[in-house]
Design an enzyme around this catalytic site. Structure first.
Site, PDB file in Angstrom:
ATOM      1  CD  GLU A  30      -3.477  -2.357   7.465  1.00  8.69           C
ATOM      2  OE1 GLU A  30      -2.397  -2.613   6.917  1.00  8.69           O
ATOM      3  OE2 GLU A  30      -4.112  -1.316   7.237  1.00  8.69           O
ATOM      4  CB  SER A  70       5.291  -1.381  11.924  1.00  7.77           C
ATOM      5  OG  SER A  70       4.872  -0.042  12.124  1.00  7.77           O
ATOM      6  N   GLY A 115       2.477   2.559  10.697  1.00  2.66           N
ATOM      7  CA  GLY A 115       3.414   3.656  10.479  1.00  2.66           C
ATOM      8  C   GLY A 115       4.145   4.085  11.734  1.00  2.66           C
ATOM      9  CG  ASN A 173      -1.709   1.219   1.438  1.00  2.05           C
ATOM     10  OD1 ASN A 173      -1.789   2.053   0.527  1.00  2.05           O
ATOM     11  ND2 ASN A 173      -2.327   1.359   2.596  1.00  2.05           N
ATOM     12  CD  GLU A 186      -2.921   5.665   6.690  1.00  2.00           C
ATOM     13  OE1 GLU A 186      -2.902   5.669   5.446  1.00  2.00           O
ATOM     14  OE2 GLU A 186      -2.002   5.174   7.381  1.00  2.00           O
ATOM     15  CE  LYS A 244      -0.196   3.310   4.731  1.00  2.00           C
ATOM     16  NZ  LYS A 244      -0.136   3.450   6.180  1.00  2.00           N
ATOM     17  CG  HIS A 248      -5.878   1.997   5.290  1.00  2.00           C
ATOM     18  ND1 HIS A 248      -5.429   2.996   6.123  1.00  2.00           N
ATOM     19  CD2 HIS A 248      -4.856   1.112   5.170  1.00  2.00           C
ATOM     20  CE1 HIS A 248      -4.175   2.729   6.475  1.00  2.00           C
ATOM     21  NE2 HIS A 248      -3.803   1.592   5.907  1.00  2.00           N
TER      22      HIS A 248
HETATM   23  P1  PGA Z   1       2.818   0.496   7.604  1.00  2.00           P
HETATM   24  O1  PGA Z   1       1.367   0.661   6.967  1.00  2.00           O
HETATM   25  O2  PGA Z   1       3.399  -0.785   7.074  1.00  2.00           O
HETATM   26  O3  PGA Z   1       3.590   1.714   7.134  1.00  2.00           O
HETATM   27  O4  PGA Z   1       2.651   0.461   9.080  1.00  2.00           O
HETATM   28  C1  PGA Z   1       0.515  -0.449   6.817  1.00  2.00           C
HETATM   29  C2  PGA Z   1      -0.817   0.002   6.261  1.00  2.00           C
HETATM   30  O5  PGA Z   1      -1.326   1.044   6.678  1.00  2.00           O
HETATM   31  O6  PGA Z   1      -1.405  -0.683   5.398  1.00  2.00           O
END
Ligand code: PGA
Length: 256
Positions: free
Chosen positions: A168, A214, A174, A9, A98, A11, A96
């Site tokens: 997640e 992460s 992140g 992803n 976000e 983003k 997601h």
């Molecule tokens: P990350 O993001 O690996 O940077 O923690 C994962 C995600 O939001 O899909």
């Protein structure tokens, strides 16, 4: 046995040229090593077409990070499912955290998108996960149950064949903090039990549940070796081939 599925992803990252270069590196590696793993890249919308071209016949799938459920029409700023299909997408990430946190998406709006996307014969990577405060107050399962029931309302068993769940935990996204393998496995096992209750245990056994939050080359193996962890949804580490490819390799090794 469920075939592992590792999705990147991106983003709101990359440029057109850096995204194409990254996609070419992933495509070349997959072409050469033919890992027993499904792989998808989910770039920003404007790069779907050039990234799809860079992936070519490598077998790496193309995914979008969002979609709108309505048919093409007067919805300024939105992207319709037939547009994504025309760009070569096979997958759409929905729900997601976000999108939930920053763009006001709710279980009900996500459900509209999930239903429309599955009806369009596109695969859905449906994300669920609890906040830190929810975990600390022992609400994790309750939160997951609400998100699953709301987001998957009205989804038929036939449509669920095109469904992937991504667990997640929001506190791990992140942040550099991952769920421990035990925490991930407990949540994944809970989600699989939920799927067995909502559909049936046979179908639940076939639905892949990715872990996200992460995931890095140095923790991928431990997480992916958990019995109910069937792959990863990777954010930050999917932006560098030298980090993303070892995650694919770890998944491939464990699937042997
Ligand atoms: P990350 O993001 O690996 O940077 O923690 C994962 C995600 O939001 O899909």
């Amino acid at each position: 046995m469920r075939r592992p599925f590792v999705a990147g992803n991106w983003k709101m990252n990359t440029t057109r040229s850096s995204g194409v270069a990254l996609a070419k590196s992933v495509a070349d590696a997959v072409r050469t090593t033919r890992p027993a793993v499904d792989v998808a890249l989910c770039p920003p919308f404007p790069y779907l077409i050039p990234v799809g071209e860079a992936l070519g016949d490598s077998g790496v799938w193309l995914g979008a990070q969002n979609a709108y459920h309505a048919a093409p029409g007067a919805f300024t700023g939105e992207i319709a499912l037939p547009m994504l299909q025309e760009c070569g997408c096979q997958w759409v990430i929905l729900g997601h955290s976000e999108r939930r946190q920053f763009f006001g998406e709710t279980d009900a709006t996500i459900n509209q998108k999930v239903q429309a996307t599955l009806a369009a014969n596109l695969g859905v990577i449906f994300c669920v996960g609890e906040l830190l405060a929810e975990r600390q107050s022992n609400q994790t399962e309750k939160v997951l149950e609400t998100q699953m029931a709301g987001g998957l309302a009205g989804v038929s068993p036939a449509a669920a064949a095109h469904l992937v769940i991504a667990y997640e935990p929001v506190w791990a996204i992140g942040t550099g903090v991952t769920a421990s393998p035990e925490q991930a496995e407990a949540a994944h096992a809970f989600l699989r039990r939920w799927l067995a209750g909502r559909f049936d245990s046979g179908l639940a056994e076939t639905i892949r549940i990715q872990y996200g939050g992460s995931v890095k080359p140095d923790n991928a193996r431990e997480l992916l070796s958990q019995p109910n962890v069937d792959g990863a949804l990777v954010g930050g580490a999917s932006l560098k081939a030298e980090q993303f490819l070892p995650i694919i390799a770890a998944a491939a090794e464990l699937s042997r």
